[in-house]
Write an enzyme that holds these catalytic residues in place. Structure first.
Site, mmCIF file in Angstrom:
data_model
loop_
_atom_site.group_PDB
_atom_site.id
_atom_site.type_symbol
_atom_site.label_atom_id
_atom_site.label_comp_id
_atom_site.label_asym_id
_atom_site.label_seq_id
_atom_site.Cartn_x
_atom_site.Cartn_y
_atom_site.Cartn_z
ATOM 1 N N GLU A 51 -3.642 -127.414 80.072
ATOM 2 C CA GLU A 51 -3.473 -126.275 79.175
ATOM 3 C C GLU A 51 -4.067 -126.570 77.799
ATOM 4 O O GLU A 51 -4.757 -125.730 77.204
ATOM 5 C CB GLU A 51 -1.983 -125.938 79.025
ATOM 6 N N CYS A 76 4.574 -128.405 80.870
ATOM 7 C CA CYS A 76 5.651 -129.324 80.493
ATOM 8 C C CYS A 76 6.280 -128.900 79.165
ATOM 9 O O CYS A 76 5.643 -128.280 78.316
ATOM 10 C CB CYS A 76 5.128 -130.759 80.403
ATOM 11 N N CYS A 85 3.204 -129.031 76.449
ATOM 12 C CA CYS A 85 2.179 -127.992 76.546
ATOM 13 C C CYS A 85 2.720 -126.623 76.154
ATOM 14 O O CYS A 85 1.970 -125.774 75.659
ATOM 15 C CB CYS A 85 1.622 -127.942 77.971
ATOM 16 N N ALA A 155 -4.810 -148.830 114.212
ATOM 17 C CA ALA A 155 -6.046 -148.745 114.988
ATOM 18 C C ALA A 155 -5.760 -149.379 116.337
ATOM 19 O O ALA A 155 -5.391 -150.555 116.413
ATOM 20 C CB ALA A 155 -7.176 -149.480 114.274
ATOM 21 N N ARG A 184 -7.551 -145.201 101.839
ATOM 22 C CA ARG A 184 -6.595 -146.001 101.072
ATOM 23 C C ARG A 184 -6.471 -145.505 99.631
ATOM 24 O O ARG A 184 -5.401 -145.578 99.024
ATOM 25 C CB ARG A 184 -7.036 -147.459 101.059
ATOM 26 N N ASP A 200 -5.377 -161.747 109.665
ATOM 27 C CA ASP A 200 -6.568 -160.943 109.351
ATOM 28 C C ASP A 200 -7.190 -161.288 108.002
ATOM 29 O O ASP A 200 -8.367 -161.015 107.781
ATOM 30 C CB ASP A 200 -6.217 -159.459 109.360
ATOM 31 N N GLU A 285 -0.161 -150.427 106.815
ATOM 32 C CA GLU A 285 -1.172 -150.865 107.772
ATOM 33 C C GLU A 285 -0.655 -151.912 108.764
ATOM 34 O O GLU A 285 -1.431 -152.507 109.503
ATOM 35 C CB GLU A 285 -2.402 -151.396 107.021
ATOM 36 N N HIS A 291 5.503 -151.830 111.466
ATOM 37 C CA HIS A 291 5.470 -150.416 111.833
ATOM 38 C C HIS A 291 6.755 -150.012 112.559
ATOM 39 O O HIS A 291 7.333 -148.951 112.292
ATOM 40 C CB HIS A 291 4.265 -150.145 112.738
#
Length: 351
Positions: A51, A76, A85, A155, A184, A200, A285, A291
């Site tokens: 704004e 706000c 604002c 995956a 990501r 990994d 991941e 998971h």
């Protein structure tokens, strides 16, 4: 005409993509006698809001008096990194404010509208609300549910495997590799387990151009990584690393690594801490036990699966598994499918 101008404000808001960090994307259009006289967006975290930028950019400020402001999010009314604002709107002489979405942040949440109406400004809200909400789905979720939005990403092969004999095994092709590194960047944090880091040795970074890169969070209950400081996330200081552990061993880590010691590291305790730290979104991941711990906790919202036309078989590592007893089927909704090279991206929301 409200829809037309709000659509324009939505497009303007996108100019701040990747630059506003935890602040929402916001766009504003000022209209006088069916003429657009100014536009503005929130373009950088901590800097002027949409704004204020719109009002400041107007080349014919005399036309602002009695004009209409279209803004995607409720203005706000509090002092933060920027002044409120609503005050600059009131002082500008704008006669009407059309709002796409009320701000779910408790600091605003209706207070902005109240201030405007008390100043005699006409307020219309709820214009293209669903389209506006899509600009800031993680921001909205965090303030509506008081926790981060959590996506589980995996995956896998056609037979549901993720690796051969717990060794680093590329499953998907280059198209997915490139896509994930961009994906990501939509999240505030990337989370893995210590096993993933040990096997990994991922960098866990994004190719997206951002105001601030995603945090790298590692669940390391037993402190296994204390003796693996040669891993790339400890050597690469381009993004912070947060380590959650139960270990009381005192170890000196590089400055970009922060250790959170908890009596018992659980998904619930980690999510609660992330909430306290203001983390609005998490991209999980793995690995498979991490998971499954999220699935068991029910503290997740979306499953992103990259499916490769490959088969491993045998005793290879399974996706989303542990020793706990399975007891029910979880249904996903709003499922989408997308081809990426030879692989398939399948995305669905938890019901």
């Amino acid at each position: 005409m409200h829809d037309y101008y709000m659509n324009l404000a939505i497009e303007v808001a996108k100019k701040g993509k990747g630059k506003t960090h935890t602040n929402p994307l916001v766009g504003a259009i000022i209209v006088c006698n069916d003429e657009i006289i100014a536009e503005g967006a929130h373009l950088e975290y901590g800097k002027e809001h949409a704004e204020r930028n719109a009002i400041a950019s107007c080349l014919t400020p005399e036309k602002i008096f009695n004009s209409t402001l279209y803004v995607t999010l409720e203005p706000c009314s509090h002092y933060g990194k920027q002044p409120p604002c609503v005050q600059v709107i009131i002082e500008s002489g704008i006669k009407e404010v059309v709002i796409g979405q009320l701000d779910p942040n408790a600091l605003v949440a209706g207070k902005g509208i109240k201030r405007l109406e008390e100043a005699g400004i006409k307020v219309t809200s709820g214009v293209l609300t669903q389209q506006v909400k899509a600009l800031n789905r993680f921001y909205n979720f965090f303030h509506e549910h008081s926790r981060p939005f959590i996506s589980l990403k995996q995956a896998i092969t056609l037979d549901g495997k993720i690796a051969v004999n717990e060794s680093r095994t590329p499953i998907t092709g280059k198209e997915v590799y490139d896509w994930v590194r961009l994906e990501r960047g939509a999240y505030q944090a990337i989370l893995v387990g210590s096993q993933t880091v040990i096997i990994d040795d991922p960098k866990l970074t994004t190719t997206a151009k951002l105001y601030q890169p995603p945090l790298r969070i590692v669940l390391d209950r037993r402190g296994r990584l204390f003796n693996h400081q040669n891993r790339v996330i400890f050597e690469d200081a381009s993004a912070q690393v947060w380590l959650f552990t139960e270990s009381k061993e005192e170890v000196t880590f590089p400055d970009h690594v922060k250790v959170f010691r908890q009596e018992k590291v659980t998904i619930e305790s980690v999510v609660e801490e992330l909430k306290r730290q203001g983390i609005q979104s998490v991209y999980v991941e793995g690995g498979s036990r991490v998971h499954d711990a999220f699935v068991e906790s029910e503290l997740w919202d979306e499953m992103i699966t990259y499916l490769a036309p490959k088969v491993i078989g045998g005793n290879a590592s399974n996706s989303i598994s542990s020793t706990r007893e399975s007891n029910h089927l979880i249904e996903l909704t709003d499922v989408t499918y997308q081809q990426l090279g030879q692989d398939m991206r399948i995305n669905g929301r938890k019901v």
